[in-house]
Structure formats: structure tokens, C-alpha cells
Motif scaffolding. Structure first.
Motif, mmCIF file in Angstrom:
data_model
loop_
_atom_site.group_PDB
_atom_site.id
_atom_site.type_symbol
_atom_site.label_atom_id
_atom_site.label_comp_id
_atom_site.label_asym_id
_atom_site.label_seq_id
_atom_site.Cartn_x
_atom_site.Cartn_y
_atom_site.Cartn_z
ATOM 1 N N MET A 1 48.354 107.295 -3.149
ATOM 2 C CA MET A 1 47.920 106.082 -3.838
ATOM 3 C C MET A 1 49.144 105.334 -4.347
ATOM 4 S SD MET A 1 45.233 105.730 -7.039
ATOM 5 C CE MET A 1 43.947 106.532 -6.109
ATOM 6 N N THR A 2 49.174 104.034 -4.144
ATOM 7 C CA THR A 2 50.294 103.244 -4.650
ATOM 8 C C THR A 2 50.250 103.194 -6.168
ATOM 9 O OG1 THR A 2 49.037 101.183 -4.546
ATOM 10 C CG2 THR A 2 50.307 101.786 -2.592
ATOM 11 N N SER A 3 51.382 102.895 -6.758
ATOM 12 C CA SER A 3 51.439 102.720 -8.209
ATOM 13 C C SER A 3 50.945 101.330 -8.578
ATOM 14 C CB SER A 3 52.879 102.900 -8.699
ATOM 15 O OG SER A 3 53.356 104.198 -8.402
ATOM 16 N N VAL A 4 50.577 101.152 -9.839
ATOM 17 C CA VAL A 4 50.244 99.833 -10.350
ATOM 18 C C VAL A 4 51.503 98.969 -10.297
ATOM 19 C CG1 VAL A 4 49.596 98.530 -12.405
ATOM 20 C CG2 VAL A 4 48.364 100.630 -11.828
ATOM 21 N N THR A 199 33.865 102.318 -12.783
ATOM 22 C CA THR A 199 33.804 103.071 -11.521
ATOM 23 C C THR A 199 33.381 102.140 -10.399
ATOM 24 O OG1 THR A 199 33.176 105.098 -12.703
ATOM 25 C CG2 THR A 199 32.789 105.037 -10.314
ATOM 26 N N GLY A 200 34.172 102.104 -9.349
ATOM 27 C CA GLY A 200 33.861 101.254 -8.213
ATOM 28 C C GLY A 200 33.305 102.054 -7.059
ATOM 29 N N GLN A 217 43.605 93.891 -20.095
ATOM 30 C CA GLN A 217 44.420 94.991 -19.603
ATOM 31 C C GLN A 217 43.605 96.282 -19.606
ATOM 32 O OE1 GLN A 217 47.799 95.756 -22.153
ATOM 33 N NE2 GLN A 217 46.719 94.958 -23.933
ATOM 34 N N CYS A 218 44.126 97.277 -18.896
ATOM 35 C CA CYS A 218 43.428 98.551 -18.795
ATOM 36 C C CYS A 218 44.419 99.612 -18.360
ATOM 37 C CB CYS A 218 42.262 98.456 -17.816
ATOM 38 S SG CYS A 218 42.763 98.053 -16.123
ATOM 39 N N GLN A 219 43.927 100.830 -18.260
ATOM 40 C CA GLN A 219 44.690 101.922 -17.676
ATOM 41 C C GLN A 219 44.078 102.236 -16.309
ATOM 42 O OE1 GLN A 219 47.199 104.147 -19.014
ATOM 43 N NE2 GLN A 219 47.555 102.757 -20.721
ATOM 44 N N PRO A 240 39.859 105.293 -8.125
ATOM 45 C CA PRO A 240 40.766 105.180 -9.276
ATOM 46 C C PRO A 240 40.028 105.387 -10.587
ATOM 47 C CG PRO A 240 40.254 103.011 -8.413
ATOM 48 C CD PRO A 240 39.671 103.995 -7.442
ATOM 49 N N THR A 241 40.723 105.943 -11.556
ATOM 50 C CA THR A 241 40.192 106.103 -12.912
ATOM 51 C C THR A 241 40.622 104.889 -13.728
ATOM 52 O OG1 THR A 241 40.344 108.509 -12.747
ATOM 53 C CG2 THR A 241 40.143 107.562 -14.959
ATOM 54 N N ILE A 242 39.665 104.062 -14.104
ATOM 55 C CA ILE A 242 39.969 102.803 -14.795
ATOM 56 C C ILE A 242 39.356 102.831 -16.184
ATOM 57 C CG2 ILE A 242 39.756 100.285 -14.720
ATOM 58 C CD1 ILE A 242 39.476 100.535 -11.671
#
Length: 262
Positions: A1-4, A199-200, A217-219, A240-242
Motif C-alpha cells: 500500500m502506498t503511503s499518504v 469503511t469503504g 483531516q483524518c488518519q 484502509p483504516t480511516i
């Protein structure tokens, strides 16, 4: 997984590119190395991949100069575009507010006109593309591909903090931007006005997802994601965990369709 990747980080790889018709653009790289960045850095050119190209996320922000036009064309990779600021026209349709455009590979789409403000939009791909194929010069290469043509525009609903946007959301508000199709193509806007988990769709249901923070913003996977931050999730990775903070977030999910032999 790419980074943010944040907007500030992408601006560190901002390069000017003048199109053959004289239109000035500035390209800021978020994920991967696009053809403009390759030219700017003197890297060797890349040839087109067989279709569908191997999974390879390429994402960048385009700033199109004022009073300019990008002619009709097509690409050799599937893509989403997210118009985020400025005014103009997409074909004959006015660019009004936040808009998502999706175009399947080898699908011609109309000129992009920028008014006196210029326009800004993200271009998000899940495979390598060597550059625009201008119409009508490259019409011959489309023979036999007309059955796969697919593109469209989707308006993004008003965001938290907008005068006409939601002010208080219980839990998570999910709003359809591009309706889900059997092959996995979809786009959904998720919004919260406070602390909540988002959750998507399962990444395995498509061929890669981009998540773009539009407001707040989020994590994401415990990485800080501010406005205009972006992340790519491959289909073989977990969702992803959002986690939205107390001020809430508006975040857009865009998922590519599955492709045969991919």
C-alpha cells in the motif's frame, strides 16, 4: 500500500509542461512518476504497455492556465479526474463545483476549457500511460475498440463546512458520486462531522482505489491525512483504516473496474 501523500509533498515535484497547442500546465506528482516528470528529470521515455497495463498507480495534480484549452483526446489507461477549483467547460458542460470525471482507456473525451481563473484537477490512473493521444489524429488506433468506450461526469455533493453542506452528521454519511457497476467501477463521498470510522468497498471488488481528502483531516492507516492528501490501495491489500477526528472529514473514494487478463 502506498503511503499518504500530502499536497505539500506533491508540490515539491511540480513541473511546467506546454502542450503542443500552446496551453500551459503545471503538474504536481503525488504517486509514481508521470510522463511530464520523466521529461523534466531527463529520464528515458517509456513505451505503451499492452492492455490492460500492469497495475501501477500514477497520480498528479494539473493546474491548467487561464483562458486555455486542452483538445479532445484519449489515453491508454483507465483514469479518474477530480476538478477541484476554477471555472471553465468540459466539452459543452460547465465546470461547476467539485466534479468527478472517469474515462476508460481508449475512450475519447471532450476538450477542457479554462476560463480566466484557470482550472485545477487531479488525474488518477492505475496503470502507465505514455501521454495524450490527440483527436482526430489518432482516430485510426481506436478501430475495433468502440464497444469499450465509457466515460462520464459525476457531481460531488456539498461538503461539511459549505453553506449548503451538512452541518451535523450522525455516524458516517455515504453519498454516491459514480454509481457502482458490476465490474467494480464506483465513486463514493464519505463525510463525518466528528469522530468516526469510515469503511469503504473491499479493494478486491475492483482494480485499485484512490482516497482523496476534500475537507478536514483524518488518519489513514495511522498516517495523518490533511486536505488534498491522497492514497492508493491495491486490490490485493486490505481496506484502509480511516479515522476522522473531532472536526470531521470529507473523503472521496474512487475505485477502478476489474479488467480481463489483469
Amino acid at each position: 500500500m502506498t503511503s499518504v501523500v500530502t499536497h505539500e509533498q506533491a508540490r515539491n515535484e511540480r513541473h511546467h509542461y506546454r502542450l503542443p497547442n500552446g496551453t500551459d500546465t503545471w503538474i504536481s506528482s503525488y504517486v509514481g512518476i508521470n510522463s511530464v516528470e520523466r521529461r523534466a528529470k531527463g529520464l528515458p521515455s517509456r513505451t505503451p504497455e499492452s492492455f490492460p497495463p500492469p497495475l501501477e498507480p500514477i497520480a498528479f495534480l494539473v493546474e491548467q492556465g487561464a483562458n486555455s484549452m486542452i483538445p479532445g483526446h484519449y489515453h491508454q489507461a483507465d483514469q479518474f479526474q477530480v476538478f477541484i477549483s476554477g471555472e471553465g467547460k468540459f466539452g459543452i458542460k460547465p465546470i461547476e463545483g467539485l466534479t468527478v470525471h472517469y474515462a476508460m482507456a481508449f475512450t475519447p473525451y471532450a476538450p477542457i476549457h479554462a476560463d480566466s481563473t484557470g482550472v485545477e484537477y487531479y488525474t488518477l490512473r492505475n496503470g502507465w500511460d505514455p501521454g495524450a493521444r490527440w483527436m482526430p489524429e489518432h482516430r485510426e488506433a481506436l478501430k475495433g475498440r468502440t464497444k469499450s468506450y465509457r466515460h462520464g461526469l459525476g457531481a460531488i455533493p456539498a461538503l461539511i463546512g459549505d453553506a449548503d453542506g451538512p452541518s451535523h452528521i450522525e455516524g458516517v454519511l455515504a453519498q454516491t458520486v459514480v454509481p457502482a457497476e458490476e465490474d467494480g467501477l464506483m465513486s463514493t463521498l464519505f463525510q463525518t462531522s466528528g469522530i468516526a470510522a469510515i469503511t469503504g468497498p473491499a479493494p478486491a471488488s475492483g482494480r485499485g482505489q484512490y482516497w482523496l481528502v476534500l475537507r478536514g483531516q483524518c488518519q489513514i492507516n495511522q498516517q495523518q491525512a490533511t486536505e488534498r492528501s491522497l492514497i492508493f490501495v491495491a486490490p490485493n491489500e486490505p481496506a484502509p483504516t480511516i479515522s476522522a477526528g473531532k472536526e470531521g472529514v470529507a473523503i472521496l473514494c474512487m475505485q477502478f473496474p476489474k479488467r480481463e487478463n489483469a
